[in-house]
Design a protein around this motif. Structure first.
Motif, short mmCIF file in Angstrom:
data_model
loop_
_atom_site.label_atom_id
_atom_site.label_comp_id
_atom_site.label_asym_id
_atom_site.label_seq_id
_atom_site.Cartn_x
_atom_site.Cartn_y
_atom_site.Cartn_z
N ASP A 51 -29.50 -20.42 -12.11
CA ASP A 51 -29.59 -21.71 -11.44
C ASP A 51 -28.76 -22.75 -12.19
N GLY A 52 -28.05 -23.56 -11.45
CA GLY A 52 -27.22 -24.58 -12.08
C GLY A 52 -25.80 -24.14 -12.35
N PHE A 53 -25.49 -22.87 -12.05
CA PHE A 53 -24.14 -22.34 -12.25
C PHE A 53 -23.46 -22.10 -10.91
N ALA A 54 -22.17 -22.28 -10.91
CA ALA A 54 -21.33 -21.87 -9.78
C ALA A 54 -20.27 -20.92 -10.31
N VAL A 55 -19.88 -19.95 -9.51
CA VAL A 55 -18.87 -18.99 -9.93
C VAL A 55 -17.83 -18.85 -8.84
N ARG A 56 -16.58 -18.64 -9.24
CA ARG A 56 -15.52 -18.33 -8.30
C ARG A 56 -14.57 -17.35 -8.98
N VAL A 57 -13.74 -16.70 -8.16
CA VAL A 57 -12.78 -15.71 -8.66
C VAL A 57 -11.39 -16.13 -8.18
N HIS A 58 -10.46 -16.27 -9.12
CA HIS A 58 -9.10 -16.65 -8.77
C HIS A 58 -8.15 -15.49 -9.05
N GLN A 74 -14.38 -17.64 -13.07
CA GLN A 74 -14.42 -19.03 -13.49
C GLN A 74 -15.80 -19.60 -13.16
N PHE A 75 -16.32 -20.43 -14.06
CA PHE A 75 -17.67 -20.96 -13.89
C PHE A 75 -17.67 -22.48 -13.99
N ARG A 76 -18.68 -23.06 -13.33
CA ARG A 76 -18.93 -24.50 -13.44
C ARG A 76 -20.42 -24.68 -13.73
N CYS A 77 -20.73 -25.50 -14.72
CA CYS A 77 -22.13 -25.76 -15.08
C CYS A 77 -22.18 -27.00 -15.96
N ASP A 78 -23.39 -27.36 -16.38
CA ASP A 78 -23.58 -28.56 -17.21
C ASP A 78 -23.70 -28.24 -18.69
N THR A 79 -23.47 -26.99 -19.06
CA THR A 79 -23.65 -26.61 -20.47
C THR A 79 -22.35 -26.17 -21.13
N LEU A 95 -10.53 -25.44 -19.85
CA LEU A 95 -11.34 -26.31 -18.99
C LEU A 95 -10.41 -27.08 -18.07
N LYS A 96 -10.44 -26.76 -16.78
CA LYS A 96 -9.58 -27.42 -15.81
C LYS A 96 -10.37 -27.78 -14.56
N ASP A 97 -10.28 -29.04 -14.16
CA ASP A 97 -10.90 -29.50 -12.91
C ASP A 97 -12.39 -29.16 -12.85
N GLY A 98 -13.05 -29.21 -13.99
CA GLY A 98 -14.48 -28.95 -14.02
C GLY A 98 -14.87 -27.49 -14.03
N TRP A 99 -13.88 -26.59 -14.11
CA TRP A 99 -14.13 -25.15 -14.14
C TRP A 99 -13.69 -24.57 -15.47
N LEU A 100 -14.45 -23.60 -15.97
CA LEU A 100 -14.09 -22.90 -17.20
C LEU A 100 -13.44 -21.58 -16.84
N ARG A 101 -12.22 -21.40 -17.33
CA ARG A 101 -11.48 -20.16 -17.11
C ARG A 101 -11.84 -19.19 -18.23
N THR A 102 -12.47 -18.07 -17.86
CA THR A 102 -13.03 -17.17 -18.87
C THR A 102 -12.02 -16.22 -19.49
N GLY A 103 -10.95 -15.91 -18.76
CA GLY A 103 -10.04 -14.87 -19.23
C GLY A 103 -10.56 -13.47 -18.97
N ASP A 104 -11.69 -13.39 -18.26
CA ASP A 104 -12.28 -12.10 -17.92
C ASP A 104 -12.00 -11.76 -16.46
N LEU A 105 -11.67 -10.51 -16.23
CA LEU A 105 -11.43 -10.02 -14.88
C LEU A 105 -12.74 -9.52 -14.30
N GLY A 106 -13.06 -9.97 -13.10
CA GLY A 106 -14.29 -9.53 -12.46
C GLY A 106 -14.22 -9.70 -10.96
N ARG A 107 -15.32 -9.39 -10.30
CA ARG A 107 -15.42 -9.58 -8.86
C ARG A 107 -16.86 -9.96 -8.53
N VAL A 108 -17.05 -10.57 -7.38
CA VAL A 108 -18.38 -10.98 -6.91
C VAL A 108 -18.59 -10.41 -5.52
N ASP A 109 -19.69 -9.68 -5.33
CA ASP A 109 -19.91 -9.07 -4.02
C ASP A 109 -20.55 -10.07 -3.05
#
Length: 202
Positions: A51-58, A74-79, A95-109
């Protein structure tokens, strides 16, 4: 990286242990997603975001990838961290545009489950194919004669890079390099690359 599914199965079958996988990094202090105990999670996933997290894949073009397609997590949160100590350029790149770029490759179903594939910088390019070491390692881990495996890319003047696997045989196993290579070329292995993995014992 992801926990090998063969290890998860072995822990359950041998010891009756139910594992719970999660994913995080220091920059977000520290956990982003976790499997919910006693709730079904797809094999190989590390759960859904907290809860409190958003995730996206670029993808490599910097565009948001469709659900199920791989790309940078990439994640967005308050922490978030405030930044890297005395490294303003690295902080700005992460840290760009409020999103953290992790450098990790992944996918979200479609259900929001996150799957970690590998570190983007660890990708091997051989004969024009993108090969992620962790995918090869997970195939190797599933062989009963393998205790541990590490896969790297080494320069090759024609192919660009060769895929090289370092193997620690399981205790008491008389596993040969030829057996492992044949196994990786068999129907279990769905990896589409032409390079032959060179096997070296640690």
């Amino acid at each position: 990286g992801p926990v090998p599914t063969s290890l998860v199965r072995q822990l359950k079958e041998t010891f009756g242990i139910e594992t719970v996988e999660s994913y995080g990094l220091s920059e977000i202090s520290p956990v982003a997603c976790v499997q919910r105990p006693h709730e079904p999670s797809p094999e190989g996933s590390c759960g859904i975001v907290l809860d409190g997290f958003a995730v996206r894949v670029h993808n490599a073009d910097g565009q948001e990838a469709p659900r199920g397609e791989p790309g940078e997590l990439q994640f967005r949160c308050d922490t978030f961290m405030n930044g890297y100590w005395n490294q303003p350029e690295l902080t700005a790149a992460t840290l760009k545009d409020g999103w953290l770029r992790t450098g990790d490759l992944g996918r979200v179903d479609e259900a929001g489950n996150i799957f970690i594939i590998d570190r983007i910088k660890d990708m091997i390019v051989t004969n024009g194919y993108n090969v992620f070491p962790k995918e090869v390692e997970l195939v190797l881990f599933a062989h009963p004669g393998v205790q541990a495996a590490a896969v790297i890319g080494v320069p090759h003047e024609v192919r660009g890079e060769d895929v090289v696997a370092f193997i620690v045989p399981a205790a008491g196993a008389a596993t040969s390099a030829e057996e492992i290579v044949a196994y990786c070329r068999g129907p279990y292995c769905l990896l589409a690359f032409e390079a032959v993995a060179t096997l070296r014992a640690l």
